[in-house]
Design a protein around this motif. Structure first.
Motif, mmCIF file in Angstrom:
data_model
loop_
_atom_site.group_PDB
_atom_site.id
_atom_site.type_symbol
_atom_site.label_atom_id
_atom_site.label_comp_id
_atom_site.label_asym_id
_atom_site.label_seq_id
_atom_site.Cartn_x
_atom_site.Cartn_y
_atom_site.Cartn_z
ATOM 1 N N VAL A 45 8.193 51.698 22.525
ATOM 2 C CA VAL A 45 8.615 51.280 21.180
ATOM 3 C C VAL A 45 8.422 49.777 21.003
ATOM 4 O O VAL A 45 7.978 49.323 19.947
ATOM 5 C CB VAL A 45 10.072 51.706 20.915
ATOM 6 C CG1 VAL A 45 10.634 51.034 19.677
ATOM 7 C CG2 VAL A 45 10.156 53.219 20.772
ATOM 8 N N ALA B 123 6.052 48.307 18.142
ATOM 9 C CA ALA B 123 6.663 47.419 17.147
ATOM 10 C C ALA B 123 5.983 46.052 17.120
ATOM 11 O O ALA B 123 5.656 45.531 16.045
ATOM 12 C CB ALA B 123 8.154 47.261 17.428
ATOM 13 N N VAL C 246 3.806 44.521 14.015
ATOM 14 C CA VAL C 246 4.107 43.239 13.359
ATOM 15 C C VAL C 246 2.854 42.376 13.289
ATOM 16 O O VAL C 246 2.558 41.760 12.255
ATOM 17 C CB VAL C 246 5.254 42.506 14.093
ATOM 18 C CG1 VAL C 246 5.382 41.066 13.624
ATOM 19 C CG2 VAL C 246 6.559 43.250 13.897
#
Length: 172
Positions: free
Chosen positions: A10, A14, A18
């Protein structure tokens, strides 16, 4: 272990996401930045989980169970561990459940908890001879005397300075 793997994945997704959003805003950023940042985030989370394992587990110990000894790990494939070793296993002693044998002065029976990174926790009952500085693990098959005494062959000389023996023989 599964939750840590999920956390690492994760974190990578993530961080990569971004950077992909930032690349939409700033198109001049190179495309290779997405996997590099994702990999760096995964590595950072993995290292953070390694270093916080001992603090998380020792803080979760119940009242009366004290950490007696820790093992710090260093590895050549983790060069930063030479400067900052991390704890990958430790032994905790239950001081509240200690029993004393009235037939054998200076002996205490208590539980040892052996924690290891990536291994299940083991519980071992042990008798400590606080005066002589020795320990006998009460493993299956060990036959105690009629008065509860431990046979001489079961004793392990640890010395009074052994941290596990000191912790087990200390008053709760």
């Amino acid at each position: 272990m599964l939750f840590e793997l999920i956390a690492v994945i994760v974190a990578g997704v993530a961080a990569g996401g971004v950077v992909m959003i930032v690349r939409r805003i700033i198109p001049a950023l190179p495309r290779w930045l997405v996997p590099v940042v994702a990999g760096a985030a995964m590595l950072a989370v993995s290292i953070s989980l390694e270093y916080s394992w001992f603090a998380r587990n020792s803080a979760a110990l119940p009242e009366g169970v004290k950490v007696a000894t820790v093992h710090e790990n260093k590895a050549f494939w983790r060069p930063w561990t030479y400067a900052f070793p991390y704890v990958d296993r430790f032994i905790a002693v239950s001081q509240t459940g200690a029993l004393e044998n009235e037939a054998a002065e200076g002996q205490k029976m208590t539980s040892l908890y052996i924690f290891g990174r990536w291994t299940p926790t083991r519980r071992i009952r042990a008798v400590f001879d606080c005066e002589s500085g020795r320990r006998a693990d009460l493993l299956p098959g060990l036959v105690l005397g009629e008065d509860g005494s431990v046979p001489d062959s079961a004793w392990i000389d640890t010395g009074r300075d052994d941290p596990v023996t000191r912790t087990a023989c200390a008053e709760a």
